[in-house]
Design a protein around this motif. Structure first.
Motif, PDB file in Angstrom:
ATOM      1  N   VAL A 238      55.658 -82.227  -7.853  1.00 44.32           N
ATOM      2  CA  VAL A 238      54.459 -81.813  -7.150  1.00 44.32           C
ATOM      3  C   VAL A 238      53.508 -81.229  -8.184  1.00 44.32           C
ATOM      4  CG1 VAL A 238      53.510 -80.155  -5.492  1.00 44.32           C
ATOM      5  CG2 VAL A 238      55.639 -81.362  -4.967  1.00 44.32           C
ATOM      6  N   ASP A 239      52.247 -81.587  -8.110  1.00 42.30           N
ATOM      7  CA  ASP A 239      51.231 -80.963  -8.956  1.00 42.30           C
ATOM      8  C   ASP A 239      50.803 -79.677  -8.257  1.00 42.30           C
ATOM      9  OD1 ASP A 239      49.104 -80.128 -10.436  1.00 42.30           O
ATOM     10  OD2 ASP A 239      47.882 -81.933 -10.132  1.00 42.30           O
ATOM     11  N   TRP A 240      51.394 -78.574  -8.673  1.00 48.92           N
ATOM     12  CA  TRP A 240      51.148 -77.315  -7.994  1.00 48.92           C
ATOM     13  C   TRP A 240      49.736 -76.788  -8.230  1.00 48.92           C
ATOM     14  CZ3 TRP A 240      54.137 -75.884  -4.201  1.00 48.92           C
ATOM     15  CH2 TRP A 240      55.452 -76.379  -4.157  1.00 48.92           C
ATOM     16  N   THR A 241      49.013 -77.350  -9.189  1.00 46.94           N
ATOM     17  CA  THR A 241      47.616 -76.947  -9.357  1.00 46.94           C
ATOM     18  C   THR A 241      46.727 -77.575  -8.290  1.00 46.94           C
ATOM     19  OG1 THR A 241      47.020 -78.776 -10.857  1.00 46.94           O
ATOM     20  CG2 THR A 241      47.981 -76.791 -11.850  1.00 46.94           C
ATOM     21  N   ALA A 242      47.289 -78.486  -7.510  1.00 48.66           N
ATOM     22  CA  ALA A 242      46.532 -79.160  -6.452  1.00 48.66           C
ATOM     23  C   ALA A 242      47.193 -78.950  -5.087  1.00 48.66           C
ATOM     24  CB  ALA A 242      46.410 -80.651  -6.761  1.00 48.66           C
ATOM     25  N   VAL A 243      47.761 -77.769  -4.888  1.00 42.19           N
ATOM     26  CA  VAL A 243      48.356 -77.399  -3.597  1.00 42.19           C
ATOM     27  C   VAL A 243      47.631 -76.162  -3.072  1.00 42.19           C
ATOM     28  CG1 VAL A 243      50.427 -76.618  -2.381  1.00 42.19           C
ATOM     29  CG2 VAL A 243      50.627 -78.338  -4.188  1.00 42.19           C
ATOM     30  N   ASP A 244      47.103 -76.259  -1.856  1.00 41.29           N
ATOM     31  CA  ASP A 244      46.524 -75.099  -1.191  1.00 41.29           C
ATOM     32  C   ASP A 244      47.593 -74.429  -0.342  1.00 41.29           C
ATOM     33  OD1 ASP A 244      43.528 -74.767  -1.596  1.00 41.29           O
ATOM     34  OD2 ASP A 244      43.706 -76.929  -1.278  1.00 41.29           O
ATOM     35  N   VAL A 245      47.698 -73.112  -0.490  1.00 43.32           N
ATOM     36  CA  VAL A 245      48.732 -72.329   0.190  1.00 43.32           C
ATOM     37  C   VAL A 245      48.071 -71.363   1.164  1.00 43.32           C
ATOM     38  CG1 VAL A 245      50.648 -70.722  -0.110  1.00 43.32           C
ATOM     39  CG2 VAL A 245      50.241 -72.506  -1.818  1.00 43.32           C
ATOM     40  N   TRP A 246      48.472 -71.463   2.417  1.00 39.80           N
ATOM     41  CA  TRP A 246      47.997 -70.584   3.473  1.00 39.80           C
ATOM     42  C   TRP A 246      49.202 -69.869   4.083  1.00 39.80           C
ATOM     43  CZ3 TRP A 246      42.655 -70.572   4.299  1.00 39.80           C
ATOM     44  CH2 TRP A 246      41.949 -71.633   3.714  1.00 39.80           C
ATOM     45  N   TRP A 247      48.944 -68.944   4.982  1.00 39.00           N
ATOM     46  CA  TRP A 247      50.033 -68.251   5.675  1.00 39.00           C
ATOM     47  C   TRP A 247      49.854 -68.320   7.188  1.00 39.00           C
ATOM     48  CZ3 TRP A 247      49.339 -67.133   0.667  1.00 39.00           C
ATOM     49  CH2 TRP A 247      50.479 -66.896  -0.094  1.00 39.00           C
ATOM     50  N   GLY A 248      50.979 -68.419   7.891  1.00 34.79           N
ATOM     51  CA  GLY A 248      50.950 -68.417   9.350  1.00 34.79           C
ATOM     52  C   GLY A 248      50.748 -67.036   9.921  1.00 34.79           C
ATOM     53  N   ASP A 249      51.232 -66.024   9.216  1.00 35.40           N
ATOM     54  CA  ASP A 249      50.989 -64.650   9.618  1.00 35.40           C
ATOM     55  C   ASP A 249      51.279 -63.733   8.445  1.00 35.40           C
ATOM     56  OD1 ASP A 249      53.833 -64.744   9.666  1.00 35.40           O
ATOM     57  OD2 ASP A 249      53.919 -63.213  11.215  1.00 35.40           O
ATOM     58  N   GLU A 250      50.843 -62.501   8.569  1.00 37.70           N
ATOM     59  CA  GLU A 250      51.047 -61.521   7.516  1.00 37.70           C
ATOM     60  C   GLU A 250      51.095 -60.128   8.125  1.00 37.70           C
ATOM     61  OE1 GLU A 250      52.383 -60.366   4.906  1.00 37.70           O
ATOM     62  OE2 GLU A 250      51.314 -61.719   3.527  1.00 37.70           O
ATOM     63  N   ARG A 251      51.894 -59.281   7.518  1.00 39.78           N
ATOM     64  CA  ARG A 251      51.959 -57.884   7.940  1.00 39.78           C
ATOM     65  C   ARG A 251      50.758 -57.145   7.344  1.00 39.78           C
ATOM     66  NH1 ARG A 251      57.598 -58.622   6.655  1.00 39.78           N
ATOM     67  NH2 ARG A 251      58.559 -59.669   8.451  1.00 39.78           N
ATOM     68  N   PHE A 252      50.071 -56.364   8.167  1.00 37.83           N
ATOM     69  CA  PHE A 252      48.886 -55.631   7.707  1.00 37.83           C
ATOM     70  C   PHE A 252      49.345 -54.323   7.086  1.00 37.83           C
ATOM     71  CE2 PHE A 252      44.718 -53.407   8.369  1.00 37.83           C
ATOM     72  CZ  PHE A 252      43.967 -54.263   7.582  1.00 37.83           C
ATOM     73  N   VAL A 253      49.806 -54.448   5.851  1.00 35.04           N
ATOM     74  CA  VAL A 253      50.364 -53.343   5.074  1.00 35.04           C
ATOM     75  C   VAL A 253      49.743 -53.409   3.681  1.00 35.04           C
ATOM     76  CG1 VAL A 253      52.542 -53.236   6.365  1.00 35.04           C
ATOM     77  CG2 VAL A 253      52.330 -54.790   4.401  1.00 35.04           C
TER      78      VAL A 253
ATOM     79  N   ALA B 282      49.047 -54.009  -0.285  1.00 33.73           N
ATOM     80  CA  ALA B 282      49.305 -55.218  -1.062  1.00 33.73           C
ATOM     81  C   ALA B 282      50.632 -55.183  -1.805  1.00 33.73           C
ATOM     82  CB  ALA B 282      48.164 -55.445  -2.054  1.00 33.73           C
ATOM     83  N   ASP B 283      51.090 -54.002  -2.214  1.00 34.76           N
ATOM     84  CA  ASP B 283      52.335 -53.918  -2.979  1.00 34.76           C
ATOM     85  C   ASP B 283      53.556 -53.660  -2.102  1.00 34.76           C
ATOM     86  OD1 ASP B 283      51.889 -51.299  -2.259  1.00 34.76           O
ATOM     87  OD2 ASP B 283      52.130 -50.468  -4.278  1.00 34.76           O
ATOM     88  N   SER B 284      53.388 -53.703  -0.785  1.00 33.15           N
ATOM     89  CA  SER B 284      54.505 -53.459   0.123  1.00 33.15           C
ATOM     90  C   SER B 284      55.483 -54.632   0.106  1.00 33.15           C
ATOM     91  CB  SER B 284      54.000 -53.247   1.547  1.00 33.15           C
ATOM     92  OG  SER B 284      55.086 -53.222   2.475  1.00 33.15           O
ATOM     93  N   ASP B 285      56.758 -54.313   0.136  1.00 33.48           N
ATOM     94  CA  ASP B 285      57.771 -55.360   0.206  1.00 33.48           C
ATOM     95  C   ASP B 285      57.762 -56.077   1.546  1.00 33.48           C
ATOM     96  OD1 ASP B 285      58.625 -54.905  -2.373  1.00 33.48           O
ATOM     97  OD2 ASP B 285      60.256 -53.556  -1.785  1.00 33.48           O
ATOM     98  N   ASP B 286      57.038 -55.553   2.522  1.00 36.72           N
ATOM     99  CA  ASP B 286      56.904 -56.228   3.813  1.00 36.72           C
ATOM    100  C   ASP B 286      55.922 -57.394   3.761  1.00 36.72           C
ATOM    101  OD1 ASP B 286      58.722 -54.724   5.308  1.00 36.72           O
ATOM    102  OD2 ASP B 286      57.232 -53.177   5.765  1.00 36.72           O
ATOM    103  N   ARG B 287      55.155 -57.502   2.691  1.00 37.56           N
ATOM    104  CA  ARG B 287      54.146 -58.566   2.605  1.00 37.56           C
ATOM    105  C   ARG B 287      54.810 -59.918   2.374  1.00 37.56           C
ATOM    106  NH1 ARG B 287      48.629 -58.921   3.245  1.00 37.56           N
ATOM    107  NH2 ARG B 287      48.377 -60.000   1.254  1.00 37.56           N
TER     108      ARG B 287
END
Length: 271
Positions: A83-98, A100-105
């Motif tokens: 896979v050419d990882w420079t040409a992959v867009d990464v999104w998220w289905g959900d995220e914890r609102f915590v 940025a450095d939280s291990d819950d992220r």
């Protein structure tokens, strides 16, 4: 049984014209994570062959992060499909609102497991905002994420092309951060804030059904005996998306339930 990348789903069409879910069962959670990782590499490579780029929506949780670790291991094997990882867009289905450095992220775990190792460019990593970033309220963070989705979408669409959207499921049937009988289960926006989640952390940002169900392929990756009743209910068609949100997700091309044997334990013929 390994997941055949890009395979057509057998069994005809459901009443609404969509292909019925494809169910794959692996012996245990580790074998499942390795099989899904291999299939994901093949699917992203195939998408790049067609479009030049690929797009994936990630999830968190134990099995979700384990499969990313296996993808990273595959990326280090030169004989494997690339896979050419420079040409992959990464999104998220959900995220914890915590913070940025939280291990819950979910983002933090995904970066550690895969993204930093394979070199996805920063501009292609579309993370949901943390609580200590630009937005103090999850509603503002969700509105910003919806704007990012729309900005990357083709004309007239609210979200970009998602080649593969990966989800997990909780024992009570929640997926992303859409919990049973919650306001999120009725929300038709592409992304929204979720407050008061019964599972901590209680405040999150989530994609909604209207975004999830635009994906070409939705992969529901589930492991664990405690989830077997919800798996059986979702696949039986006996519960709707408000009662059991995991039953309300589907891909436009394929919907795959990728299970370990424990999670599949209450399916017909497996008792």
């Amino acid at each position: 049984m390994t997941l055949p990348p890009g395979a057509e789903i057998a069994g005809g069409l459901a009443d609404d014209g969509r292909p019925p879910p494809d169910v794959v069962v692996e012996p245990d959670a580790d074998v499942l994570a390795r099989a899904v990782a291999s299939a994901l590499v093949a699917r992203l490579a195939a998408a790049q062959a067609v479009h030049g780029t690929a797009s994936v929506v990630l999830t968190g949780g134990g099995i979700g992060i384990a499969l990313l670790e296996h993808v990273a291991a595959l990326a280090a094997e030169p004989a494997r499909e690339r896979v050419d990882w420079t040409a992959v867009d990464v999104w998220w289905g959900d995220e914890r609102f915590v913070p940025a450095d939280s291990d819950d992220r979910n983002e933090k775990a995904a970066r550690r497991a895969l993204l930093d190792a394979v070199g996805v460019p920063p501009e292609r990593v579309h993370a949901m905002p943390p609580s200590d970033g630009e937005f103090a309220e999850p509603e503002d963070a969700a509105a910003w994420y919806a704007e990012q989705l729309a900005a990357a979408a083709p004309a007239g669409a609210a979200v970009p092309r998602f080649d593969v959207l990966i989800l997990g499921m909780g024992p009570e049937g929640h997926t992303a951060s859409i919990f049973p009988e919650s306001p999120a289960a009725h929300d038709d926006r592409p992304a929204f804030a979720v407050r008061g989640c019964p599972k901590p952390p209680p405040t999150r940002v989530s994609l909604g059904f209207s975004a999830i169900n635009t994906a070409e392929e939705v992969w529901m990756v589930v492991a664990g005996e405690e989830k077997a009743p919800a798996v059986a209910m979702a696949l039986s068609g006996s519960a709707g998306p408000v009662q059991l949100p995991a039953a309300g997700v589907h891909g436009t091309r394929a919907t795959r339930w990728l299970l370990d044997s424990a999670a599949a334990g209450k399916l017909p013929g497996r008792g």
